[in-house]
Design an enzyme around this catalytic site. Structure first.
Site, PDB file in Angstrom:
ATOM      1  N   ARG A   1      12.116  -6.763   6.605  1.00 15.78           N
ATOM      2  CA  ARG A   1      12.097  -8.086   7.241  1.00 15.78           C
ATOM      3  C   ARG A   1      13.241  -8.263   8.240  1.00 15.78           C
ATOM      4  O   ARG A   1      14.410  -8.097   7.873  1.00 15.78           O
ATOM      5  CB  ARG A   1      12.170  -9.180   6.164  1.00 15.78           C
TER       6      ARG A   1
ATOM      7  N   CYS B   1      27.900 -24.938  -2.657  1.00 16.48           N
ATOM      8  CA  CYS B   1      27.862 -23.806  -3.594  1.00 16.48           C
ATOM      9  C   CYS B   1      29.275 -23.398  -4.018  1.00 16.48           C
ATOM     10  O   CYS B   1      30.170 -23.299  -3.182  1.00 16.48           O
ATOM     11  CB  CYS B   1      27.141 -22.628  -2.935  1.00 16.48           C
TER      12      CYS B   1
ATOM     13  N   CYS C   1       9.285 -18.932   0.716  1.00 14.72           N
ATOM     14  CA  CYS C   1      10.529 -18.575   0.031  1.00 14.72           C
ATOM     15  C   CYS C   1      11.423 -19.798  -0.129  1.00 14.72           C
ATOM     16  O   CYS C   1      11.795 -20.437   0.856  1.00 14.72           O
ATOM     17  CB  CYS C   1      11.237 -17.493   0.840  1.00 14.72           C
TER      18      CYS C   1
ATOM     19  N   CYS D   1       8.290 -16.850  -3.388  1.00 16.07           N
ATOM     20  CA  CYS D   1       9.553 -16.125  -3.552  1.00 16.07           C
ATOM     21  C   CYS D   1      10.652 -17.161  -3.767  1.00 16.07           C
ATOM     22  O   CYS D   1      10.576 -18.266  -3.241  1.00 16.07           O
ATOM     23  CB  CYS D   1       9.829 -15.318  -2.281  1.00 16.07           C
TER      24      CYS D   1
ATOM     25  N   CYS E   1      31.274 -16.541  -0.895  1.00 16.76           N
ATOM     26  CA  CYS E   1      30.717 -15.561   0.049  1.00 16.76           C
ATOM     27  C   CYS E   1      31.226 -15.895   1.468  1.00 16.76           C
ATOM     28  O   CYS E   1      30.928 -16.982   1.985  1.00 16.76           O
ATOM     29  CB  CYS E   1      29.193 -15.600   0.023  1.00 16.76           C
TER      30      CYS E   1
ATOM     31  N   CYS F   1      12.959  -8.451  -3.652  1.00  7.50           N
ATOM     32  CA  CYS F   1      13.327  -8.562  -2.244  1.00  7.50           C
ATOM     33  C   CYS F   1      14.831  -8.357  -2.201  1.00  7.50           C
ATOM     34  O   CYS F   1      15.588  -9.196  -2.705  1.00  7.50           O
ATOM     35  CB  CYS F   1      12.938  -9.945  -1.721  1.00  7.50           C
TER      36      CYS F   1
HETATM   37  C1  DTB Z   1      17.623 -13.132   3.353  1.00 13.12           C
HETATM   38  O1  DTB Z   1      17.995 -11.973   3.166  1.00 13.12           O
HETATM   39  N1  DTB Z   1      17.715 -13.781   4.501  1.00 13.12           N
HETATM   40  C2  DTB Z   1      17.224 -15.134   4.395  1.00 13.12           C
HETATM   41  C3  DTB Z   1      16.638 -15.143   2.965  1.00 13.12           C
HETATM   42  N2  DTB Z   1      17.055 -13.876   2.441  1.00 13.12           N
HETATM   43  C4  DTB Z   1      16.930 -16.231   2.043  1.00 13.12           C
HETATM   44  C5  DTB Z   1      18.328 -16.155   4.568  1.00 13.12           C
HETATM   45  C6  DTB Z   1      19.255 -15.879   5.645  1.00 13.12           C
HETATM   46  C7  DTB Z   1      20.207 -17.023   5.786  1.00 13.12           C
HETATM   47  C8  DTB Z   1      20.851 -17.012   7.116  1.00 13.12           C
HETATM   48  C9  DTB Z   1      21.918 -17.983   7.335  1.00 13.12           C
HETATM   49  C10 DTB Z   1      21.585 -19.399   7.054  1.00 13.12           C
HETATM   50  O2  DTB Z   1      20.806 -20.040   7.791  1.00 13.12           O
HETATM   51  O3  DTB Z   1      22.208 -19.913   6.109  1.00 13.12           O
HETATM   52 FE1  SF4 Z   2      26.333 -19.632  -2.555  1.00 18.19          FE
HETATM   53 FE2  SF4 Z   2      27.002 -17.190  -1.717  1.00 18.19          FE
HETATM   54 FE3  SF4 Z   2      24.398 -17.899  -1.983  1.00 18.19          FE
HETATM   55 FE4  SF4 Z   2      25.955 -18.938  -0.020  1.00 18.19          FE
HETATM   56  S1  SF4 Z   2      25.321 -16.797  -0.249  1.00 18.19           S
HETATM   57  S2  SF4 Z   2      24.509 -20.035  -1.312  1.00 18.19           S
HETATM   58  S3  SF4 Z   2      27.949 -19.137  -1.069  1.00 18.19           S
HETATM   59  S4  SF4 Z   2      25.931 -17.713  -3.609  1.00 18.19           S
END
Ligand code: DTB
Ligand code: SF4
Ligand code: SAM
Length: 325
Positions: free
Chosen positions: A265, A57, A101, A133, A61, A193
């Site tokens: 959640r 990506c 999702c 989702c 972040c 969400c």
């Molecule tokens: C959210 O708030 N939590 C879920 C979902 N939305 C997509 C994803 C959390 C990701 C946690 C770290 C990972 O495994 O990348």
């Molecule tokens: Fe890309 Fe940020 Fe989503 Fe991670 S959280 S996949 S770096 S946009």
């Protein structure tokens, strides 16, 4: 005990702060009371999460293992085939999930063949009778509309943190971009969400500000994921301390009191929590978990399905069934 019988969107910062800062047992009691008024406390929605496009990506972040610029051990995987995704959704349904999702490590959706493929996935998952989702990054209003027409039930797009702290965590987009996408989603008639992450080095005031912003939206998000930072080796936040369970409890309980109707959640962080700790979260208002076949949320560990089933049995919980439409 609050007599909260109605949804409020006019919370003041001070009110949110007072709830967040209550002593933990009073907060527990209050949140559990409100939870039982609005929801069946034995029913927990099981959502299956699938990373349909992993890693690479372009965003920065600081918490994310999928950002291309950090040297993580994550393997980049292109957009999955429709058949594979649908097979996974069918297995999820059989295992008791009612929501599926699909997450993509994209900065934003582009109008190309990949998006067309995602639209087909949405259509087919919807046809299985699951709540479908997606979380695909930023959207335009036209893209939101196309997703809605394909049968998208909900879109996940988190505030992540307070607007002040956001810029410490991400530089490649700003907080208002998040709000713009949420607005497009809302206008397209898709359920929202939207939640955030704790443990990014933010202050209690940042957490309160994020909850305040969610709870004062003209319509509360129907779904509020609360994530504890999953620390990924190679990311700038890899060495931050582990989020303490009391902090998750404070966040979840406050979200439950402020947004009584929302599905709250218990998201990232479960693999580092004991059954007792998760039980406390269910007591005070969490009514959903994420599961995945790969035993990874997206790229970080998540409890095994068998462990979750055993936990549900022990706690007398059951998976929320599909609504009759
Ligand atoms: C959210 O708030 N939590 C879920 C979902 N939305 C997509 C994803 C959390 C990701 C946690 C770290 C990972 O495994 O990348
Ligand atoms: Fe890309 Fe940020 Fe989503 Fe991670 S959280 S996949 S770096 S946009
Ligand atoms: N790329 C899209 C986006 O950023 O909106 C969708 C996927 S992203 C993984 C969805 C959400 O997962 C993020 O907004 C963040 O709140 C959460 N998340 C990502 N990495 C995380 C981590 N390491 N720990 C906890 N939550 C995380």
């Amino acid at each position: 005990m609050s007599k909260q019988n109605k949804i409020r969107n006019d919370w003041s910062f001070e009110e949110v702060s007072n709830i967040y800062n209550m002593d933990i047992l009073s907060l527990t009691y209050e949140a559990a009371h409100i939870h039982r008024k609005w929801h069946n406390p034995a029913a927990v929605q099981v959502c299956t999460l699938l990373s349909i496009k992993t890693g690479g990506c372009p965003e920065d972040c600081a918490y994310c293992g999928q950002a291309a610029r950090y040297h993580t051990d994550i393997k980049v995987k292109p957009l999955m085939d429709i058949d594979e995704v649908i097979a996974c959704a069918k297995r999820a349904k059989e295992a008791g999930s009612t929501r599926f999702c699909m997450a993509a490590a994209w900065r934003e959706v582009r109008d190309n063949r990949d998006f067309d493929r995602v639209l087909k996935m949405v259509k087919e998952v919807n046809a299985l009778g699951l709540e479908v989702c997606c979380t695909l990054g930023m959207l335009t209003s036209d893209q939101a509309k196309r997703l809605q027409e394909a049968g998208l039930f909900a879109y996940n797009h988190n505030l992540d943190s307070s607007s002040d702290y956001y810029q410490e965590i991400i530089s490649t987009r700003d907080f208002d971009d998040r709000l713009d996408t949420l607005e497009c989603v809302r206008r397209a008639g898709i359920s929202i969400c939207c939640g955030g992450i704790i443990g990014l080095g933010e202050s209690d005031e940042d957490r309160i500000a994020m909850l305040h912003q969610l709870a004062t939206m003209p319509n509360h998000p129907e779904s509020v994921p609360i994530n504890a930072l999953a620390r990924v080796k190679g990311t700038p936040l890899a060495n931050l301390p582990k989020v303490h369970v009391w902090e998750m409890i404070r966040m979840i309980a406050t979200a439950r009191i402020l947004m009584p109707k929302a599905m709250v959640r218990l998201s990232a962080g479960r693999s580092e929590m004991s059954t007792i700790e998760q039980a406390w979260c269910f007591l005070i208002g969490a009514n959903s978990i994420f599961t995945s076949e790969s035993e990874e949320l997206l790229v970080t560990p998540n409890p095994k399905l068998a462990e979750d089933n055993a936990m549900f049995k022990l706690l007398g919980l059951h998976a929320l069934p599909l609504k009759d439409n």
